[in-house]
Design an enzyme around this catalytic site. Structure first.
Site, short mmCIF file in Angstrom:
data_model
loop_
_atom_site.label_atom_id
_atom_site.label_comp_id
_atom_site.label_asym_id
_atom_site.label_seq_id
_atom_site.Cartn_x
_atom_site.Cartn_y
_atom_site.Cartn_z
N ARG A 61 0.76 -1.26 -0.05
CA ARG A 61 0.00 -0.28 0.38
C ARG A 61 0.94 1.38 0.08
NH1 ARG A 61 -3.44 -3.07 3.85
NH2 ARG A 61 -4.93 -3.83 2.69
N LYS A 121 3.06 11.09 -11.85
CA LYS A 121 1.39 9.75 -12.46
C LYS A 121 2.53 8.54 -13.07
CE LYS A 121 -1.53 12.36 -15.49
NZ LYS A 121 -1.57 12.61 -17.65
N GLU A 133 8.30 16.31 -26.01
CA GLU A 133 8.33 17.02 -24.93
C GLU A 133 9.04 18.21 -24.41
OE1 GLU A 133 6.19 15.03 -23.60
OE2 GLU A 133 5.47 13.07 -23.67
N LYS A 164 6.22 21.86 -15.31
CA LYS A 164 5.89 20.41 -14.48
C LYS A 164 5.70 21.08 -13.49
CE LYS A 164 4.82 16.10 -15.65
NZ LYS A 164 4.43 15.35 -15.84
N GLU A 167 -5.63 16.16 -11.58
CA GLU A 167 -5.38 16.44 -12.82
C GLU A 167 -6.85 16.52 -13.47
OE1 GLU A 167 -3.40 14.30 -16.57
OE2 GLU A 167 -4.90 14.15 -17.52
N ARG A 195 -3.52 20.73 -15.89
CA ARG A 195 -2.73 19.24 -15.74
C ARG A 195 -2.93 18.61 -17.33
NH1 ARG A 195 0.40 15.04 -11.59
NH2 ARG A 195 1.60 14.37 -13.44
N ASN A 201 -1.22 16.88 -21.32
CA ASN A 201 -1.77 15.73 -22.84
C ASN A 201 -1.49 16.12 -24.27
OD1 ASN A 201 -1.27 13.48 -20.45
ND2 ASN A 201 -3.47 14.21 -19.89
N HIS A 215 -0.85 13.80 -26.69
CA HIS A 215 -0.91 12.54 -26.83
C HIS A 215 -2.40 11.56 -26.67
CE1 HIS A 215 2.10 13.51 -23.88
NE2 HIS A 215 2.67 13.12 -23.99
N HIS A 257 -1.16 8.83 -28.56
CA HIS A 257 -1.34 7.40 -27.94
C HIS A 257 -2.08 6.15 -28.89
CE1 HIS A 257 -1.14 8.42 -23.06
NE2 HIS A 257 -0.24 8.16 -23.69
N HIS A 286 7.50 6.37 -27.82
CA HIS A 286 6.65 7.45 -27.13
C HIS A 286 6.46 9.25 -27.22
CE1 HIS A 286 3.47 9.84 -24.62
NE2 HIS A 286 4.41 10.45 -23.77
#
Lengths: 361, 361
Positions: free
Chosen positions: A120, A142, A184, A226, A236, A240, A244, A247, A251, A264
């Site tokens: 956890r 993330k 990026e 960032k 997000e 935030r 993306n 993205h 993706h 990526h």
């Protein structure tokens, strides 16, 4: 060495950016490490930098063991995650054992998710070894793995204890990986102030030649942007999501081509140009702005156009995007360069017009 | 109907306790549900209560689908978790889709972990259908699955939006399951004030006969204690660990016998008596106190003694406990009835003396 602080609501932590960090790692890492650590890396990075990290841990008297994963986006999956869990348990890692992610974005995301969920929640440290992970993925908490039906579908928001970005390691990066990271950097140029975009255009040749002072400035600037965004919106719910940009399209490219075929960053590069074209379709962006971004990406050796595949495949992939709400696809769009928005796209015809040049005849 | 609020640092939410909640579920659940929901349950619970939940969702106009897992602790694993992820993605569940956990502790823990990690966090609701989950596991946001090397090794702290404990559903619980839940009720008796322990001793016969008013009082009291502890210590840095009384021994029993052979509550019952004997060995508890707890557990039809297996196996299992720190095992101990502590046990001989009566000749 530059230091930044990420003031995330859940937890504050530093980012160290500089040259020669790995050589002096013991001194830098001391405040962030306990009595036991697991160094988790991949087959490419291990021969280059694992020994440096192990030496630092030996110096500190920290008990440690290594876990070495195969290299590549296609291994950002359950199998790798389970392999980490198995090794942690076999080596009696405790809830207080520090997980050290030594590698690029795939290692950082996977190890971060393992840390978020082992007993956890165990502490973890990011030592990003690619440009992409230094400027983007190692910062902000993330974490995720991929699912066959979608990228980063399984994950958590979970912040590291510290991030160590050693600029020297970028010299061993294959040119294609270095270029992918620059996608990026360009993203921050598109999202940020005009000054940074101008600076990138003026210095892209020097950046691609890995001039140390330019690289340090670029990494610092991206991490600073960032850190500010993560401080404002850790999980997000709002701005935030702007990070993306490109993205959702990206993706889809990665998933369609098979994870690891397009890097990526390459997919994000082509995706950002598509996001610009979407903004054009909505009358928000001029074709000249799109051309400017495409040119900058091409200067970095990146693709400004996606591969060709059927419209239905694009939609199928993008339907699983995390921004989809009440069945409606949402994209990070642009009001103008330097200002993003979230655009709900209910009308498939707009998307078809954007993708038309890249659909099979 | 009773209502409690869990004021967890991350997130406040209500617990509703009462009779006939499922029949009026639409009205109760309305503020906590969005446009889409996944009802996740098991093969035992589905024929009994799935229709009631589906009817409520239909009434609310919420789009929904069901995921049905096999029943049992042995299915609290990767396979079940992946099955949930697959179904969520196949059914295009979004980040805002509500996951409804309809079942006992295994369903609650597994679905909670799926919610914690699906698209980095989806909302979820607990509808606990066993005594154990109503008094303990559905409250407080501990989510997890088991690993072959240790129980609850993979998980997260992640709070639900709301908990609905319908006391009527307990009437369909097999007697063995009902008794297993009573182990956690007794745990709150051991940890809490003398008055509640006295009350339990005076009313155990009525509780085992499921007298509604007594059951409501017991569930309410346990949830109230748990809510207070979670508010003070959401992520188990301190007093929340007390709730693991008997669990270190209990988890060893479950792992050794094979998950599902001893029910969790049965193992915890025997484990609590062992924790009492450990406190005796340390001179903190009188044999009469241990006998009192053992008698109360036996009155609930629970085992007060563990199965017999070798000392080395006990140690092997307990070495993976989440409380182990710097290689030293730690147990929830007792200073006296009503006051727990965390006891570091470095001396294996103390453990051997506690377990001696239950080691094979």
């Amino acid at each position: 060495m530059h230091t930044l602080t990420v003031a995330a609501p859940s937890h504050n932590y530093p980012i160290f950016i500089g040259q020669n960090l790995l050589a002096g790692l013991a001194g830098h890492i001391r405040p962030y490490i306990g009595k036991k650590a697991a160094v988790i890396t991949n087959e490419t990075v291990a021969p280059l930098y694992l020994a440096a990290v192990q030496t630092a841990l030996d110096e500190l008297g920290t008990e440690h063991f290594a876990v070495i994963l195969p290299d590549g986006e296609q291994f950002k999956n359950w199998q790798s995650l389970n392999h980490i869990y198995d090794k942690l348990l076999e080596n009696r890692a405790e809830r207080g054992t520090t997980l050290i992610a030594l590698g690029g974005g795939v290692i950082g995301d996977t190890v971060g998710f393992a840390a978020a969920t082992y007993q956890r929640g165990a502490p973890f440290i990011q030592i990003p070894t690619t440009l992409l992970s230094q400027v983007d993925s190692s910062v902000g908490g993330k974490t995720a793995i991929n699912h066959p039906l979608g990228k980063n579908m399984i994950g958590a928001f979970y912040q590291p204890q510290a991030v160590f970005a050693d600029l020297d390691v970028l010299s061993t990066l294959p040119p294609r990986e270095f270029a992918a990271g620059m996608a990026e950097v360009v993203k921050y140029g598109v999202l940020g102030d005009a000054e940074f975009l101008d600076w990138l255009e003026g210095n892209m040749a020097g950046l691609m030649a890995q001039q140390p002072d330019l690289l340090a400035q670029a990494v610092y600037h991206c991490c600073k942007m960032k850190a500010e965004i993560v401080a404002a919106d850790e999980t997000e719910r709002g701005i935030r999501a702007w990070l993306n940009l490109g993205h959702t399209f990206g993706h889809a490219i990665e998933a369609e081509m098979g994870y690891g075929v397009w890097l990526h960053g390459e997919a994000v590069a082509a995706g950002m140009v598509l996001a610009c074209r979407l903004a054009e379709q909505e009358g928000r962006l001029k074709a000249a702005d799109t051309a400017r971004i495409a040119a900058l990406l091409q200067q970095a050796g990146l693709p400004a156009e996606p591969p060709h595949f059927p419209f239905e495949r694009w939609i199928e992939h993008m339907r699983h995007d995390k921004k989809v709400s009440d069945g409606v696809m949402r994209f990070v769009g642009l009001d103008k360069l330097g200002r993003a928005n979230i655009t709900a796209v209910g009308d498939m015809e707009i998307l078809r017009r954007v993708l038309q040049p890249y659909l099979p005849a």
